[in-house]
Scaffold this motif. Sequence first.
Motif, PDB file in Angstrom:
ATOM      1  N   ALA A 296      -3.328 -11.718   5.209  1.00 40.39           N
ATOM      2  CA  ALA A 296      -3.203 -12.985   4.486  1.00 40.39           C
ATOM      3  C   ALA A 296      -3.701 -12.882   3.045  1.00 40.39           C
ATOM      4  O   ALA A 296      -3.402 -13.747   2.225  1.00 40.39           O
ATOM      5  CB  ALA A 296      -3.976 -14.081   5.222  1.00 40.39           C
ATOM      6  N   LYS A 297      -4.473 -11.831   2.724  1.00 39.31           N
ATOM      7  CA  LYS A 297      -5.041 -11.702   1.378  1.00 39.31           C
ATOM      8  C   LYS A 297      -4.375 -10.605   0.554  1.00 39.31           C
ATOM      9  O   LYS A 297      -4.897 -10.186  -0.466  1.00 39.31           O
ATOM     10  CB  LYS A 297      -6.548 -11.427   1.476  1.00 39.31           C
ATOM     11  CG  LYS A 297      -7.330 -12.584   2.060  1.00 39.31           C
ATOM     12  CD  LYS A 297      -8.822 -12.318   2.009  1.00 39.31           C
ATOM     13  CE  LYS A 297      -9.615 -13.514   2.544  1.00 39.31           C
ATOM     14  NZ  LYS A 297     -11.072 -13.262   2.491  1.00 39.31           N
ATOM     15  N   VAL A 298      -3.219 -10.151   1.002  1.00 37.51           N
ATOM     16  CA  VAL A 298      -2.529  -9.069   0.293  1.00 37.51           C
ATOM     17  C   VAL A 298      -2.164  -9.491  -1.127  1.00 37.51           C
ATOM     18  O   VAL A 298      -2.347  -8.743  -2.097  1.00 37.51           O
ATOM     19  CB  VAL A 298      -1.263  -8.666   1.077  1.00 37.51           C
ATOM     20  CG1 VAL A 298      -0.363  -7.793   0.223  1.00 37.51           C
ATOM     21  CG2 VAL A 298      -1.656  -7.917   2.335  1.00 37.51           C
ATOM     22  N   ALA A 299      -1.649 -10.721  -1.257  1.00 41.67           N
ATOM     23  CA  ALA A 299      -1.236 -11.189  -2.590  1.00 41.67           C
ATOM     24  C   ALA A 299      -2.448 -11.378  -3.500  1.00 41.67           C
ATOM     25  O   ALA A 299      -2.375 -11.126  -4.707  1.00 41.67           O
ATOM     26  CB  ALA A 299      -0.462 -12.495  -2.467  1.00 41.67           C
ATOM     27  N   ASN A 300      -3.579 -11.811  -2.931  1.00 40.38           N
ATOM     28  CA  ASN A 300      -4.766 -12.059  -3.758  1.00 40.38           C
ATOM     29  C   ASN A 300      -5.352 -10.769  -4.335  1.00 40.38           C
ATOM     30  O   ASN A 300      -5.825 -10.753  -5.472  1.00 40.38           O
ATOM     31  CB  ASN A 300      -5.832 -12.790  -2.933  1.00 40.38           C
ATOM     32  CG  ASN A 300      -5.381 -14.182  -2.527  1.00 40.38           C
ATOM     33  OD1 ASN A 300      -4.531 -14.777  -3.177  1.00 40.38           O
ATOM     34  ND2 ASN A 300      -5.937 -14.708  -1.442  1.00 40.38           N
ATOM     35  N   VAL A 301      -5.320  -9.699  -3.559  1.00 35.92           N
ATOM     36  CA  VAL A 301      -5.907  -8.438  -4.040  1.00 35.92           C
ATOM     37  C   VAL A 301      -4.938  -7.672  -4.920  1.00 35.92           C
ATOM     38  O   VAL A 301      -5.325  -6.699  -5.570  1.00 35.92           O
ATOM     39  CB  VAL A 301      -6.349  -7.559  -2.851  1.00 35.92           C
ATOM     40  CG1 VAL A 301      -7.412  -8.258  -2.034  1.00 35.92           C
ATOM     41  CG2 VAL A 301      -5.164  -7.170  -1.978  1.00 35.92           C
ATOM     42  N   GLY A 302      -3.661  -8.085  -4.939  1.00 37.66           N
ATOM     43  CA  GLY A 302      -2.696  -7.429  -5.823  1.00 37.66           C
ATOM     44  C   GLY A 302      -2.045  -6.193  -5.252  1.00 37.66           C
ATOM     45  O   GLY A 302      -1.448  -5.407  -6.001  1.00 37.66           O
ATOM     46  N   MET A 303      -2.127  -6.004  -3.954  1.00 40.35           N
ATOM     47  CA  MET A 303      -1.489  -4.835  -3.346  1.00 40.35           C
ATOM     48  C   MET A 303       0.035  -4.955  -3.488  1.00 40.35           C
ATOM     49  O   MET A 303       0.599  -6.029  -3.296  1.00 40.35           O
ATOM     50  CB  MET A 303      -1.881  -4.727  -1.867  1.00 40.35           C
ATOM     51  CG  MET A 303      -1.532  -3.397  -1.242  1.00 40.35           C
ATOM     52  SD  MET A 303      -2.224  -3.220   0.436  1.00 40.35           S
ATOM     53  CE  MET A 303      -0.970  -4.042   1.401  1.00 40.35           C
ATOM     54  N   ARG A 304       0.678  -3.855  -3.830  1.00 41.91           N
ATOM     55  CA  ARG A 304       2.124  -3.884  -4.076  1.00 41.91           C
ATOM     56  C   ARG A 304       2.781  -2.638  -3.517  1.00 41.91           C
ATOM     57  O   ARG A 304       2.119  -1.671  -3.138  1.00 41.91           O
ATOM     58  CB  ARG A 304       2.407  -3.986  -5.578  1.00 41.91           C
ATOM     59  CG  ARG A 304       1.920  -2.790  -6.383  1.00 41.91           C
ATOM     60  CD  ARG A 304       2.402  -2.841  -7.819  1.00 41.91           C
ATOM     61  NE  ARG A 304       1.862  -1.768  -8.637  1.00 41.91           N
ATOM     62  CZ  ARG A 304       2.378  -0.555  -8.703  1.00 41.91           C
ATOM     63  NH1 ARG A 304       3.440  -0.235  -7.973  1.00 41.91           N
ATOM     64  NH2 ARG A 304       1.844   0.372  -9.483  1.00 41.91           N
ATOM     65  N   LYS A 305       4.118  -2.675  -3.498  1.00 42.27           N
ATOM     66  CA  LYS A 305       4.882  -1.512  -3.080  1.00 42.27           C
ATOM     67  C   LYS A 305       4.943  -0.494  -4.224  1.00 42.27           C
ATOM     68  O   LYS A 305       4.563  -0.798  -5.356  1.00 42.27           O
ATOM     69  CB  LYS A 305       6.293  -1.938  -2.668  1.00 42.27           C
ATOM     70  CG  LYS A 305       6.344  -2.774  -1.393  1.00 42.27           C
ATOM     71  CD  LYS A 305       7.774  -3.161  -1.059  1.00 42.27           C
ATOM     72  CE  LYS A 305       7.839  -3.916   0.253  1.00 42.27           C
ATOM     73  NZ  LYS A 305       7.554  -3.030   1.412  1.00 42.27           N
ATOM     74  N   LEU A 306       5.435   0.691  -3.933  1.00 39.22           N
ATOM     75  CA  LEU A 306       5.583   1.709  -4.972  1.00 39.22           C
ATOM     76  C   LEU A 306       6.590   1.249  -6.020  1.00 39.22           C
ATOM     77  O   LEU A 306       7.510   0.474  -5.734  1.00 39.22           O
ATOM     78  CB  LEU A 306       6.053   3.024  -4.347  1.00 39.22           C
ATOM     79  CG  LEU A 306       5.055   3.760  -3.435  1.00 39.22           C
ATOM     80  CD1 LEU A 306       5.736   4.941  -2.780  1.00 39.22           C
ATOM     81  CD2 LEU A 306       3.826   4.202  -4.209  1.00 39.22           C
TER      82      LEU A 306
END
Length: 280
Positions: A133-143
């Motif tokens: 649920a916090k993926v967008a908040n931490v800024g994790m992205r695809k290659l």
Amino acid sequence: MPNKTAKPAAKATVAKPVAAKPAAKPAVTKAPAAKAPAAKPAAPKAPVAAAPAKAPVAVAKPVVKPAAAAPKVEEKKVVTQRQGFKANEFVVYPAHGVGQILAIEEQEIAGAKLELFVINFIKDKMTLRVPTAKVANVGMRKLSEPALVKRALETLKGRARVKRTMWSRRAQEYEAKINSGDIVAIAEVVRDLYRSESQPEQSYSERQLYEAALDRLSREIAVVQHSTETEAVKEIEAQLAKSPRRTGAKSEAAEGEADADAEGDSDETEGGATVADEAA
């Protein structure tokens, strides 16, 4: 005498109709008996009352359908929380660079179930668990896409843009770009902090930031292009060598050496002239 006998006969006839009146009363009692068959029409009404009982059964069917649709809604929520990330996929975590999702697991923390990405960073020998649920908040992205990688490599060819401010402030800006996870911004840091052999050496803090940016950039390029990190570093350095600042620095250095040699020759001739004058 005959008349007297006739009167009683008439009375007898009168008595007969009186006797007939009670016979009429039983006919009245028969009328209520006829009402009993009237209850027969009420009997067909019983099935009419049974018909509404079937209606609730028909209403109960739609209640079952929402129960079946509920898991679909949960599946949609899971997909939106995962943002399309899957197991065994390489991702970019801004604070640590390129990592690989080993698994997606559930853990119960404080009575609540959480779904977590298990991300492994091989070079750092570190495993990180990130709530989906916090993926967008931490800024994790695809290659990055190959087109974006090409743009980052083109950025390395540009002229370095070094602000005339205090180093502490510039260092904070460089560090923010490195941790942003933006491959183009990281390429800008590599370009600005790169020093060729003909240029002055970097300070310790400059070298640290440069190596951190180079490591982030080379790892992502290697994964996208399916090559090794060593090959990616060579490609980055080849692009940096094409910068106008680097080529200009080399030509300036060559000109400086030529000037130094010319000055040395002139000094020698002047020295020889003074010696000849003294001899004379």
